[in-house]
Design an enzyme around this catalytic site. Structure first.
Site: not given
Ligand code: MN
Ligand code: MN
Length: 299
Positions: A85, A96, A156, A164, A189, A281
């Site tokens: 990640d 992200d 998010h 977030h 995700e 994600e």
């Molecule tokens: Mn992530």
């Molecule tokens: Mn994330």
């Protein structure tokens, strides 16, 4: 969304995507986790982005928030299922993204279910979509593939220096009146586990990633070293690995910062029955044709 802001999200996303694919390529059985993390963090900086959070490499039943320690000797094993990640930012605008790699045939369908759920969810990232529809399609896609979504891990919103932001995007269906807006930046995700799992994660006591909440004066020299790194982060997370000091002194300094509520810690998250977990994600800008900022030819 402002054109300049959009370009920053696009650039951060592109670099995050390339870094994610590079990490997936160099991740091999026998490879040290520390080497992967350091190579990828250097690559992100060389490509002209900043690190939004330490590279997370979370193995098997660990779903998220693991990273390498400074003297980490752990190596990947051939039966591991490995979540990578990655977070980058340009002036606080974040990309992200995550993918999962495994070398055993046993995990390929599980991994595929999270990728399919992600792709189905992204089709719905258009203005006016009720958020509950996205959660429903994630749950349905994973279940139809024969697996369990992780109910207490979520996607998010993304905002400047805020990893977030609102809204929270569950991976199982829920009722809400929240609808997506044109130009909104979000990360979706899906996480899934096998039917041996509970489909839930719990917080473990181990913590490797921290974030600054408040600035208060501290006397301990190790605490001050940690705080010096924390202050460069603009509220974004950092790993202890970046702090020059180590050993018992560092632990004492860290305890002082946590006790005084100066730092927040991210506990390592594990599937409660110890079942393997996969994750996929992407970061997306909501539009009639959804823009996947972290998309590459490889993922
Ligand atoms: Mn992530
Ligand atoms: Mn994330």
């Amino acid at each position: 969304m402002d054109q300049e802001v959009k370009e920053k999200y696009m650039k951060a996303g592109k670099i995050a995507g390339e870094a994610r694919d590079y990490a997936a390529e160099i991740a091999k059985p026998g490879k040290k986790i520390l080497d992967i993390v350091e190579a990828v963090e250097s690559l992100i900086k060389a490509k002209g982005a900043e690190i939004a959070f330490p590279i997370n490499i979370s193995i098997n039943d660990i779903a998220a928030h693991d990273t390498a320690d400074k003297n980490d000797e752990r190596v990947l094993g051939e039966n591991d299922i490995v979540k990578i990640d990655i977070g980058t930012h340009i002036d606080g605008y974040i990309g992200d993204t995550a993918r999962t790699v495994a070398w055993s045939e046993d995990y390929q369908e599980l991994i595929k279910s999270t990728k399919q759920a992600l792709e189905e969810a992204i089709k719905l990232c258009t203005p006016g979509t009720n958020l509950g529809e996205i959660s429903s399609v994630i749950e349905k896609t994973i279940k139809e593939a024969g697996f369990k979504p992780i109910a207490n891990l979520t996607g998010h919103g993304l905002d400047k220096f805020n990893l977030h932001a609102e809204p929270t995007i569950p991976n199982v269906s829920f009722k809400t009146s929240y609808t997506l807006q044109e130009g909104q930046a979000i990360a979706i995700e899906p996480f899934a586990t096998t039917n041996e799992g509970a489909g839930l994660i719990k917080e473990s006591v181990e913590k490797k990633i921290f974030m600054m909440l408040y600035d208060k004066p501290v006397r301990n020299q190790h605490a001050r070293q940690i705080l010096r790194i924390a202050k460069t982060r603009n509220g974004l997370p950092f790993p202890l690995r970046w702090v020059p000091s180590s050993g018992i002194g560092l632990r004492i300094g860290l305890k002082e910062l946590l006790d005084k509520n100066i730092l927040y810690d991210y506990p390592i998250l594990k599937e409660i029955k110890g079942a393997p977990v996969a994750q996929s994600e992407h970061s997306i800008i909501v539009a009639d044709k959804p823009i996947i900022t972290t998309k590459t030819e490889k993922f």
